[in-house]
Motif scaffolding. Sequence first.
Motif, mmCIF file in Angstrom:
data_model
loop_
_atom_site.group_PDB
_atom_site.id
_atom_site.type_symbol
_atom_site.label_atom_id
_atom_site.label_comp_id
_atom_site.label_asym_id
_atom_site.label_seq_id
_atom_site.Cartn_x
_atom_site.Cartn_y
_atom_site.Cartn_z
ATOM 1 N N ASN A 15 32.856 49.685 42.546
ATOM 2 C CA ASN A 15 34.021 48.879 42.009
ATOM 3 C C ASN A 15 34.053 47.393 41.674
ATOM 4 O O ASN A 15 33.761 46.466 42.521
ATOM 5 N N VAL A 16 33.822 47.121 40.311
ATOM 6 C CA VAL A 16 33.734 45.695 39.855
ATOM 7 C C VAL A 16 34.737 44.735 40.316
ATOM 8 O O VAL A 16 34.425 43.968 40.989
ATOM 9 N N GLU A 17 36.151 45.078 40.221
ATOM 10 C CA GLU A 17 37.029 44.433 40.822
ATOM 11 C C GLU A 17 37.019 43.946 42.211
ATOM 12 O O GLU A 17 37.008 42.916 42.608
ATOM 13 N N ARG A 18 36.682 45.177 43.189
ATOM 14 C CA ARG A 18 36.455 44.806 44.456
ATOM 15 C C ARG A 18 35.250 43.878 44.708
ATOM 16 O O ARG A 18 35.613 42.955 45.695
ATOM 17 N N TRP A 22 35.428 40.178 46.369
ATOM 18 C CA TRP A 22 34.774 39.911 47.635
ATOM 19 C C TRP A 22 33.961 38.596 47.459
ATOM 20 O O TRP A 22 33.871 37.893 48.186
ATOM 21 N N TYR A 23 33.217 38.253 46.494
ATOM 22 C CA TYR A 23 32.241 37.331 46.194
ATOM 23 C C TYR A 23 33.263 36.068 45.992
ATOM 24 O O TYR A 23 33.002 34.953 46.491
ATOM 25 N N VAL A 24 34.493 36.159 45.566
ATOM 26 C CA VAL A 24 35.204 35.381 45.370
ATOM 27 C C VAL A 24 35.865 34.573 46.574
ATOM 28 O O VAL A 24 35.785 33.418 47.027
ATOM 29 N N GLU A 30 33.651 31.694 41.551
ATOM 30 C CA GLU A 30 34.691 31.538 40.681
ATOM 31 C C GLU A 30 34.530 32.665 39.462
ATOM 32 O O GLU A 30 33.241 32.898 39.018
ATOM 33 N N PRO A 31 35.330 33.195 38.998
ATOM 34 C CA PRO A 31 35.426 33.889 37.536
ATOM 35 C C PRO A 31 34.896 33.194 36.791
ATOM 36 O O PRO A 31 35.399 31.933 36.364
#
Length: 136
Positions: A15-18, A22-24, A30-31
């Motif tokens: 799940n890319v968004e999840r 998590w990393y953020v 940061e994106p």
Amino acid sequence: MQLEGIDHVALAVRNVERSANWYVDVLGFEPRYEEMWDGIPTFIGKGNTAIALFPLPDDDSKSPACDSGIRMLHLAFRADMKNFLCAQQDLQRRGIKFEFQDHEISHSIYFHDPDGHHLEITTYDLEGRAPSRPII
């Protein structure tokens, strides 16, 4: 050639968004490049380090983490334009085949190490260069 360091690691995730959240949230990433490539890959970064998150194909979405679907896709090194050109010449001299790609914000070459790991050398130093074609 002189490499500046690791530019990014590409990861296949369920799940890319999840994963991005998590990393953020957990690591303070940061994106990056949110307006590029329709979000695939999703780039997140901190300092000079970035992670490119790619979605798993649908048939791998329920696979366990140890399965081959969840893996590092490639290891990318960063170089300035001079050394990006040197890298291409050096690889050609050694008989190592590579593929050039224009990513709009960067140019990259892709090749494999002796064990088949997918490697990339990328440069963001594009001033005065025509897009969509190899430099050499």
